[in-house]
Design an enzyme around this catalytic site. Structure first.
Site, PDB file in Angstrom:
ATOM      1  N   THR A   1       0.814  -1.212   0.000  1.00 16.75           N
ATOM      2  CA  THR A   1       0.000   0.000   0.000  1.00 16.75           C
ATOM      3  C   THR A   1       0.847   1.261   0.000  1.00 16.75           C
ATOM      4  OG1 THR A   1      -1.746  -1.227   1.130  1.00 16.75           O
ATOM      5  CG2 THR A   1      -1.901   1.151   1.221  1.00 16.75           C
TER       6      THR A   1
ATOM      7  N   TYR B   1       3.869 -13.362   4.056  1.00 14.65           N
ATOM      8  CA  TYR B   1       2.725 -12.655   3.461  1.00 14.65           C
ATOM      9  C   TYR B   1       2.323 -13.342   2.170  1.00 14.65           C
ATOM     10  CZ  TYR B   1       0.304  -8.524   1.408  1.00 14.65           C
ATOM     11  OH  TYR B   1      -0.593  -7.661   0.827  1.00 14.65           O
TER      12      TYR B   1
ATOM     13  N   LYS C   1       0.418 -13.194   7.117  1.00 16.62           N
ATOM     14  CA  LYS C   1      -0.615 -12.294   6.636  1.00 16.62           C
ATOM     15  C   LYS C   1      -1.240 -12.997   5.441  1.00 16.62           C
ATOM     16  CE  LYS C   1      -1.518  -7.754   4.595  1.00 16.62           C
ATOM     17  NZ  LYS C   1      -0.933  -6.496   4.062  1.00 16.62           N
TER      18      LYS C   1
ATOM     19  N   ILE D   1      -3.921  -6.844   9.072  1.00 17.42           N
ATOM     20  CA  ILE D   1      -3.116  -5.729   8.588  1.00 17.42           C
ATOM     21  C   ILE D   1      -3.945  -5.096   7.489  1.00 17.42           C
ATOM     22  CG2 ILE D   1      -0.995  -5.020   7.428  1.00 17.42           C
ATOM     23  CD1 ILE D   1       0.438  -7.293   8.886  1.00 17.42           C
TER      24      ILE D   1
END
EC number: 4.3.3.7
Length: 293
Positions: A47, A135, A164, A206
């Site tokens: 992000t 992740y 994640k 998250i």
């Protein structure tokens, strides 16, 4: 890793009109997230438009967040990529004294096998001086880290403390939750199914939208962790339309439009990303006006 239970946010990198990093806006976002009740901050995740930041800009983002945070919340640093050797070199040379963990994405573009993914994270685990959150985000990497690979890593390496999980597949998440080691954390990487994952045994999220609506979203997750299901889903259904909107034309263009509507930061993104169109901008602005009191 109790500090990773609850809501972390994957911070954006705000830009000025000339596309330079807007450090003042970034500090406002950090303060807004902290004041809203977020449990921890993630720096230089997807992000953050990490792919279009220079090394000097990445260091500026890190310094800005660390200085603005002033030790108030735990910090997680994104350290990942598709060149295992380069990541290992960074892990051996960077000062991680300000961070409680790294977040490392499964390799993208190369499309490794499950064994390749395992060996990649094995090398990272052996090199990292702090705990590792692996992740999985197949929508970006083009390869899905399967539950058996996640569980193998969780069982084989003590400092791989969490995943994640952002495949957007609640069944896949439940497979990991069912068989994971006791202290291994399953963290949602998908805002829309974060609450169902928490109710199935997940540790939290998250989040992208959490930095735009920190009070409402972090409270939703806390309610879920405390098994106050009806109250949690009330907040889920308030936010669900905007969760769809912020991803409708890509991340982080959507969440940056939320910040513009809030008056916290401009909505500029770097190519190849573009800002949301006027229709979506107006819908986001109306949602913010109706929701934020």
């Amino acid at each position: 890793m109790q500090a990773l239970i609850g809501t972390g946010v994957a911070l954006v990198t705000p830009f000025k009109a000339d596309f330079s990093v807007d450090t003042e806006a970034l500090c406002r976002i950090v303060n807004f997230s902290i004041d809203g009740g977020i449990e921890y901050l993630v720096i230089l995740g997807t992000t953050a438009e990490n792919a279009t930041l220079s090394q000097d800009e990445k260091e500026l983002v890190i310094k800005t967040v660390v200085d603005c945070n002033k030790g108030r919340l735990p910090l997680v640093l994104g350290v990942g990529g598709n060149d295992t050797r380069r990541i290992v070199e960074e892990l051996k040379t960077r000062d991680f004294s300000d961070f409680i963990a790294i977040l490392s994405v499964s390799p993208f573009y190369n499309k490794p096998t499950q064994e390749g993914i395992y060996q990649h994270f094995k090398a990272i685990s052996e090199a990292s001086p702090i705990p590792v959150i692996i992740y999985n985000v197949p929508g970006r990497t083009s390869s899905n880290m399967l539950p058996k690979t996640v569980l193998r890593l969780a069982n084989d390496f003590e400092n791989i403390v969490a995943v994640k999980e952002a495949a957007g597949d609640i069944v896949q998440a439940m497979q990991i939750l069912k068989d994971k080691p006791k202290d291994f954390l399953v963290i949602s990487g998908d805002d829309m199914i974060a609450l169902p994952m928490v109710l199935a045994g997940g540790a939290g999220v998250i989040s992208v939208i959490g930095q735009g609506f920190p009070k409402e979203f972090s409270e939703m997750i806390r309610l879920g962790l405390n098994r106050k299901v009806d109250d949690a889903f009330k907040l889920q259904y308030i936010l669900s339309d905007c969760i769809d909107m912020i991803f409708e034309q890509g991340n982080p263009a959507g969440i940056k439009q939320v910040f513009e509507a809030l008056g916290i930061a401009d909505s500029f993104v770097r190519l190849p990303l573009v800002q949301v169109d006027e229709s979506l901008s107006q819908r986001i602005a109306q949602f913010v006006k109706n929701t934020v009191k």
